[in-house]
Scaffold this motif. Structure first.
Motif, PDB file in Angstrom:
ATOM      1  N   SER A  52      27.848 -29.440   9.497  1.00  0.00           N
ATOM      2  CA  SER A  52      27.089 -29.509   8.244  1.00  0.00           C
ATOM      3  C   SER A  52      27.714 -30.527   7.287  1.00  0.00           C
ATOM      4  O   SER A  52      27.006 -31.221   6.556  1.00  0.00           O
ATOM      5  N   ARG A  53      29.024 -30.654   7.317  1.00  0.00           N
ATOM      6  CA  ARG A  53      29.697 -31.638   6.463  1.00  0.00           C
ATOM      7  C   ARG A  53      29.331 -33.060   6.893  1.00  0.00           C
ATOM      8  O   ARG A  53      29.120 -33.942   6.047  1.00  0.00           O
ATOM      9  N   LEU A  54      29.224 -33.284   8.204  1.00  0.00           N
ATOM     10  CA  LEU A  54      28.835 -34.599   8.701  1.00  0.00           C
ATOM     11  C   LEU A  54      27.445 -34.967   8.191  1.00  0.00           C
ATOM     12  O   LEU A  54      27.212 -36.112   7.767  1.00  0.00           O
ATOM     13  N   VAL A  55      26.512 -34.014   8.210  1.00  0.00           N
ATOM     14  CA  VAL A  55      25.172 -34.277   7.702  1.00  0.00           C
ATOM     15  C   VAL A  55      25.238 -34.644   6.220  1.00  0.00           C
ATOM     16  O   VAL A  55      24.632 -35.625   5.779  1.00  0.00           O
ATOM     17  N   ALA A  56      25.976 -33.859   5.442  1.00  0.00           N
ATOM     18  CA  ALA A  56      26.072 -34.121   4.007  1.00  0.00           C
ATOM     19  C   ALA A  56      26.693 -35.489   3.731  1.00  0.00           C
ATOM     20  O   ALA A  56      26.204 -36.245   2.877  1.00  0.00           O
ATOM     21  N   GLU A  57      27.760 -35.820   4.436  1.00  0.00           N
ATOM     22  CA  GLU A  57      28.422 -37.115   4.234  1.00  0.00           C
ATOM     23  C   GLU A  57      27.483 -38.270   4.605  1.00  0.00           C
ATOM     24  O   GLU A  57      27.420 -39.271   3.892  1.00  0.00           O
ATOM     25  N   ALA A  58      26.759 -38.116   5.715  1.00  0.00           N
ATOM     26  CA  ALA A  58      25.874 -39.193   6.173  1.00  0.00           C
ATOM     27  C   ALA A  58      24.708 -39.405   5.214  1.00  0.00           C
ATOM     28  O   ALA A  58      24.334 -40.545   4.904  1.00  0.00           O
ATOM     29  N   LEU A  59      24.123 -38.311   4.715  1.00  0.00           N
ATOM     30  CA  LEU A  59      23.025 -38.432   3.764  1.00  0.00           C
ATOM     31  C   LEU A  59      23.510 -39.002   2.441  1.00  0.00           C
ATOM     32  O   LEU A  59      22.872 -39.876   1.842  1.00  0.00           O
ATOM     33  N   GLN A  60      24.669 -38.535   1.986  1.00  0.00           N
ATOM     34  CA  GLN A  60      25.191 -38.999   0.701  1.00  0.00           C
ATOM     35  C   GLN A  60      25.571 -40.471   0.760  1.00  0.00           C
ATOM     36  O   GLN A  60      25.411 -41.216  -0.199  1.00  0.00           O
ATOM     37  N   ALA A  61      26.059 -40.920   1.931  1.00  0.00           N
ATOM     38  CA  ALA A  61      26.483 -42.313   2.092  1.00  0.00           C
ATOM     39  C   ALA A  61      25.305 -43.235   2.371  1.00  0.00           C
ATOM     40  O   ALA A  61      25.481 -44.459   2.421  1.00  0.00           O
ATOM     41  N   GLY A  62      24.114 -42.684   2.588  1.00  0.00           N
ATOM     42  CA  GLY A  62      22.952 -43.506   2.863  1.00  0.00           C
ATOM     43  C   GLY A  62      22.843 -43.962   4.303  1.00  0.00           C
ATOM     44  O   GLY A  62      22.023 -44.811   4.632  1.00  0.00           O
ATOM     45  N   LEU A  63      23.680 -43.383   5.192  1.00  0.00           N
ATOM     46  CA  LEU A  63      23.599 -43.747   6.608  1.00  0.00           C
ATOM     47  C   LEU A  63      22.371 -43.114   7.256  1.00  0.00           C
ATOM     48  O   LEU A  63      21.905 -43.590   8.298  1.00  0.00           O
ATOM     49  N   VAL A  64      21.881 -42.045   6.671  1.00  0.00           N
ATOM     50  CA  VAL A  64      20.642 -41.402   7.090  1.00  0.00           C
ATOM     51  C   VAL A  64      19.857 -41.095   5.820  1.00  0.00           C
ATOM     52  O   VAL A  64      20.438 -40.660   4.823  1.00  0.00           O
ATOM     53  N   SER A  65      18.553 -41.311   5.835  1.00  0.00           N
ATOM     54  CA  SER A  65      17.718 -40.978   4.686  1.00  0.00           C
ATOM     55  C   SER A  65      16.794 -39.829   5.055  1.00  0.00           C
ATOM     56  O   SER A  65      16.429 -39.656   6.217  1.00  0.00           O
ATOM     57  N   VAL A  66      16.415 -39.060   4.042  1.00  0.00           N
ATOM     58  CA  VAL A  66      15.522 -37.929   4.276  1.00  0.00           C
ATOM     59  C   VAL A  66      14.192 -38.406   4.840  1.00  0.00           C
ATOM     60  O   VAL A  66      13.571 -37.715   5.662  1.00  0.00           O
ATOM     61  N   ARG A  67      13.745 -39.594   4.458  1.00  0.00           N
ATOM     62  CA  ARG A  67      12.470 -40.126   4.962  1.00  0.00           C
ATOM     63  C   ARG A  67      12.481 -40.290   6.478  1.00  0.00           C
ATOM     64  O   ARG A  67      11.450 -40.162   7.128  1.00  0.00           O
TER      65      ARG A  67
END
Length: 221
Positions: free
Chosen positions: A204-219
């Motif tokens: 779950s931390r990896l998901v949060a870090e990736a979304l926060q860093a912009g490596l993955v977007s919700v879109r």
């Protein structure tokens, strides 16, 4: 509570709360801003309800009783209890509780229409010091690793309190073996310096870090 995806700023606040190493709650005021409530062990007991005197006051939720439930630390573990305080009951991971229920990291407590995520991160005092360097960007990740990240985060598209996809779900989506997925995830954990965390927390931390860093977007999800 309506579906909602956490913003990058909100994810950053959650990551900072995790780094403090103390249990905390995450909730949202209906469709309003995120709230983080640190569970101070010196306090030991937190009331939840619609009355403003509660430590966790949910004044906007008309399905919540004035005094609905209590969080209490017992023997170093946080518990939630209702004991007939509420009219509509208290639920943990969609199951109505009776009496006292011990909480585990990632549990979602529902009172009325409000969902409250319980987080119990491990302390990061022993986290190895990372070599200073620039922040990861999209060009730093091989395409397949990024696809693994997107697949891992996919459940969060409509539910900010979701759990990451399983290794088997990622393998099925990307037509990989489970061993290959595990290998990519180990590499990603290392990239973010979170390989020391417990298994459920580092996913779950990896998901949060990736979304926060912009490596993955919700879109993309």
């Amino acid at each position: 509570m309506s579906a909602h995806a956490a913003s990058p700023a909100e994810l950053r606040d959650r990551i900072e709360a995790e780094r403090r190493g103390q249990p905390f709650l995450v909730l949202r005021e209906d469709d309003g801003p995120q709230r983080i409530v640190d569970l101070d062990p010196a306090v030991g007991r937190f009331s939840i309800g619609r009355a403003p005197q509660n430590a966790v006051d949910l004044q906007w939720d008309t399905e919540v009783s004035r005094l609905h439930a209590e969080l209490e630390q017992i023997g170093g573990e946080w518990t939630v209890s209702d004991d007939g305080l509420s009219r509509n009951g208290t639920f943990v991971n969609s199951v109505r509780i009776s009496g006292r229920h011990r909480l585990r990291d990632g549990d979602v407590v529902r009172v009325g229409r409000t969902q409250i995520a319980f987080k119990a991160p491990v302390t990061e005092d022993s986290r190895p010091t990372q070599v200073a360097g620039r922040r990861l960007t999209l060009t730093d990740l091989p395409p397949l690793q990024r696809k693994v990240l997107v697949a891992l985060a996919r459940p969060y598209k409509h539910d900010e309190f979701a759990v990451p996809a399983t290794n088997q779900e990622i393998a099925d989506e990307l037509h990989l073996s489970v061993d290959a997925v595990k290998s990519h995830l180990r590499t990603l954990f290392g990239h973010f310096g979170i390989e020391h965390l417990p298994q459920n927390q580092k996913r779950s931390r990896l998901v949060a870090e990736a979304l926060q860093a912009g490596l993955v977007s919700v879109r993309e999800l």
